[in-house]
Design a protein around this motif. Structure first.
Motif, short mmCIF file in Angstrom:
data_model
loop_
_atom_site.label_atom_id
_atom_site.label_comp_id
_atom_site.label_asym_id
_atom_site.label_seq_id
_atom_site.Cartn_x
_atom_site.Cartn_y
_atom_site.Cartn_z
N ASP B 149 0.63 -1.21 0.10
CA ASP B 149 0.01 -0.07 -0.14
C ASP B 149 0.80 1.35 0.08
OD1 ASP B 149 -2.19 -1.57 0.14
OD2 ASP B 149 -2.04 -1.58 2.19
N PHE B 150 2.12 0.90 0.04
CA PHE B 150 2.97 2.34 0.16
C PHE B 150 3.24 3.23 -0.94
CE2 PHE B 150 7.53 3.88 0.41
CZ PHE B 150 7.29 4.74 1.61
N PHE B 151 3.46 2.37 -2.27
CA PHE B 151 3.69 3.14 -3.42
C PHE B 151 2.57 3.59 -4.16
CE2 PHE B 151 6.91 -0.24 -3.03
CZ PHE B 151 8.06 0.76 -2.56
N LEU B 152 2.51 4.80 -4.62
CA LEU B 152 1.17 5.29 -5.41
C LEU B 152 1.43 5.39 -6.87
CD1 LEU B 152 0.01 8.05 -2.77
CD2 LEU B 152 -1.00 5.85 -2.94
N GLY B 153 2.50 5.72 -7.23
CA GLY B 153 2.99 5.89 -8.62
C GLY B 153 4.54 6.33 -8.65
N PRO B 154 4.96 6.53 -9.74
CA PRO B 154 6.33 7.09 -9.88
C PRO B 154 6.69 8.21 -9.13
CG PRO B 154 5.37 6.82 -12.25
CD PRO B 154 4.41 6.55 -11.19
N ARG B 155 7.71 7.92 -8.03
CA ARG B 155 8.04 8.91 -7.21
C ARG B 155 7.05 9.52 -6.26
NH1 ARG B 155 13.12 8.89 -7.79
NH2 ARG B 155 14.00 8.90 -9.48
N GLN B 156 5.93 8.69 -6.10
CA GLN B 156 4.99 8.90 -5.24
C GLN B 156 4.58 7.80 -4.20
OE1 GLN B 156 2.15 10.08 -8.10
NE2 GLN B 156 1.60 12.05 -7.33
N THR B 157 4.38 8.34 -2.79
CA THR B 157 4.08 7.29 -1.92
C THR B 157 3.26 7.72 -1.07
OG1 THR B 157 5.70 8.13 -0.11
CG2 THR B 157 6.56 6.83 -1.83
N VAL B 158 2.73 7.11 0.10
CA VAL B 158 1.73 7.50 0.90
C VAL B 158 2.30 8.32 2.06
CG1 VAL B 158 0.09 5.47 0.42
CG2 VAL B 158 1.90 5.42 2.53
N LEU B 159 3.59 8.52 2.00
CA LEU B 159 4.37 9.34 3.24
C LEU B 159 3.63 10.70 3.18
CD1 LEU B 159 8.09 8.62 2.99
CD2 LEU B 159 6.68 8.66 4.98
N ARG B 160 3.18 11.28 4.36
CA ARG B 160 2.66 12.56 4.46
C ARG B 160 3.96 13.59 4.66
NH1 ARG B 160 -0.87 10.61 8.76
NH2 ARG B 160 0.53 11.90 10.30
N ALA B 161 3.58 14.82 4.45
CA ALA B 161 4.71 15.79 4.36
C ALA B 161 5.33 15.61 5.77
CB ALA B 161 4.14 17.19 4.02
N ASP B 162 4.67 15.14 6.87
CA ASP B 162 5.36 15.46 7.97
C ASP B 162 6.05 13.95 8.57
OD1 ASP B 162 2.95 14.24 8.59
OD2 ASP B 162 2.39 15.03 10.50
N GLU B 163 5.88 13.19 7.75
CA GLU B 163 6.43 11.64 8.13
C GLU B 163 7.60 11.47 7.51
OE1 GLU B 163 2.59 8.82 8.54
OE2 GLU B 163 2.80 9.59 6.61
N ILE B 164 8.28 10.32 8.33
CA ILE B 164 9.82 10.12 7.98
C ILE B 164 9.60 8.49 8.04
CG2 ILE B 164 12.39 9.87 8.38
CD1 ILE B 164 11.96 12.63 9.65
N LEU B 165 10.12 7.73 7.12
CA LEU B 165 10.14 6.36 7.20
C LEU B 165 11.27 5.78 8.26
CD1 LEU B 165 9.65 3.26 6.27
CD2 LEU B 165 11.40 3.62 4.53
N LYS B 166 10.69 5.11 9.16
CA LYS B 166 11.77 4.97 10.35
C LYS B 166 12.37 3.49 10.26
CE LYS B 166 11.42 4.38 15.54
NZ LYS B 166 10.47 4.31 16.63
N GLU B 167 11.31 2.29 10.15
CA GLU B 167 11.73 0.98 10.02
C GLU B 167 11.11 0.17 9.12
OE1 GLU B 167 12.22 0.69 14.89
OE2 GLU B 167 10.62 -0.19 14.03
#
Lengths: 154, 296
Positions: B149-167
């Motif tokens: 569910d993470f990838f939305l398209g080329p160079r696009q993910t569900v990460l919000r502007a205030d989020e950082i991938l941790k683990e």
């Protein structure tokens, strides 16, 4: 706005004032005046800028200099010890593994990192180690010959 | 390339900064993608936040009976050299050892590879096979997102502007599992995949009985994806060569590759079939080499 950064290069400390976005390659060449590391593609394809960060080869063109202050940096200028060329450098000279020379310092840094881990690498391990270093003159044959001679004489 | 440099000393400081800067700050992990994009002016960033000072994001930890947890700053080189990864998830070690060359592997991180969301990201297909869970953190809390569910398209993910991938968490797979990742390029190093295919097979007691099959593909669609219908062809089946060929055919039907400078759509579709068959046979052989439970 420039920021203060202290870099450890070849065992020496350098206190610098640099722009925060400058790459390690540009700072090495233009601020510390160590011009042995070359700028080829400047986007991580050619390997001419390869230096060691804490013993591991990296492309200095893709390192933000100010983030490298926690690491020991080794460049081609740090390879010779007490005025004696590193055995890899001697072998490159002896076997004629240098033509235009632009890739040479990067290749030597990649090979030094390999030899620091493994003093008798296989032919495949040597190829993998310098797969990220492009040489357009030698066809690599003399480079491999030089490396083989170092393995045999050790 | 010009930017303000942010260098948080710990993760909570990083989350506060990300909250304050939002989209204006780009995360710098290994830099092997980000700096190239910034230099080429394909991306603009007012600020760049280096995670290099955050030491507790670089670990590979076995959680007994549950799985393996990776910090977001684990490099491709670290993962490829890790005995834990090599033994349990060889397809991830194989993918990481085929990223660029040594210099890229020493700098580039698995977390960065995912967040960049290239359709060709080598780390994505193996992690899709494993149903990896990504921990996305913000100043207000954490959420676990399945990688599918993470990838939305080329160079696009569900990460919000205030989020950082941790683990990145990889759940343990019980039983006799074999897996591999195959990458096709014009040469063996410094390549972006023309097609990448990973297959994982779990055997059910007998050497010939497939309990589970998973197929994941890269460079064949806007996002890395699982070939769910292709998997279905092999799941709960007694192994037959015709079934492997059918699964490869169906997997290719699930892909929607484009023609670009690296290859045509038609060539990619052909290569999906080839890599899928090869990977399935290798995954099967690897699973069969694992001893049956109780016969150790």
């Amino acid at each position: 706005m420039k920021i203060p950064v202290t870099l450890r290069v070849n065992g020496e400390s350098y206190d610098l004032m640099i722009a925060p976005y400058r790459t390690l390659l540009d700072v090495l060449r233009e601020e510390i005046h160590l011009t042995g590391s070359k700028k080829g593609c400047d986007v991580g394809d050619c390997g001419a800028c390869t230096v060691l960060l804490d013993g591991k080869p990296v492309n200095a063109c893709l390192v933000v200099a100010a983030t490298a202050d926690l690491s020991e940096i080794t460049t081609i200028e740090g390879l010779a010890q007490d005025g004696n060329l590193h055995p890899l450098q001697q072998a490159f000279v002896k076997e004629g593994a240098v033509q235009c020379g632009f890739c040479t310092s990067g290749i030597l840094m990649s090979l030094k990192a390999l030899f620091d881990r493994n003093s008798s690498p296989s032919a495949d391990e040597i190829k993998v180690a310098i797969a990220g270093n492009l040489c357009r003159c030698t066809g690599y044959a003399k480079i491999f010959k030089a490396v083989e001679s170092v393995i045999q004489s050790s | 390339m010009r930017f303000e440099l942010l260098q948080p000393g710990n993760f909570s400081e990083a989350l506060e900064m990300k909250k304050a800067y939002g989209e204006r700050a780009r995360i710098l992990a290994g830099g092997t993608d980000l700096l190239v994009l910034l230099k080429d002016r394909k991306l603009k960033a007012e600020a760049v936040m280096s995670l290099r000072r955050i030491r507790d994001l670089n670990f590979i930890r076995v959680e007994d009976g549950k799985g393996v947890r990776l910090g977001a700053l684990v490099t491709h080189g670290d993962a490829a050299a890790s005995p834990v990864i090599q033994e349990r998830f060889p397809e991830l070690a194989e993918a990481c050892s085929q990223v660029g060359a040594v210099q890229m592997q020493n700098m580039g991180t698995i977390g960065g590879n995912l967040c960049n969301a290239s359709p060709a990201a080598d780390a994505a297909p193996p992690l899709l096979l494993m149903d990896a869970l990504l921990t996305l953190a913000s100043a207000t809390g954490e959420r676990a997102v399945p990688i599918q569910d993470f990838f939305l398209g080329p160079r696009q993910t569900v990460l919000r502007a205030d989020e950082i991938l941790k683990e990145i968490f990889i759940p343990e797979v019980p039983g006799r599992r074999g897996a591999t990742y195959l990458k096709l390029g014009r040469r063996q190093a410094m390549e972006i995949a023309i097609v990448g295919v990973g297959v994982a097979i779990r055997l059910n007691g007998s050497d010939q009985q497939i309990a589970d099959c998973r197929i994941a593909m890269g460079s064949v669609a806007p996002i890395p994806l699982r070939a769910r219908r292709g998997e279905q062809v092999l799941r709960n089946q007694t192994i037959k060569d015709e079934l492997i060929e059918e699964a490869a055919e169906v997997a290719a039907e699930e892909a929607s590759p484009i023609s670009d400078v690296r290859a045509s759509r038609g060539y990619r579709l052909d290569m999906i079939r080839v890599l899928c068959r090869r990977a399935a046979r290798e995954a099967l052989a690897r699973a069969q080499r694992k001893k049956q439970e109780g016969s150790k």
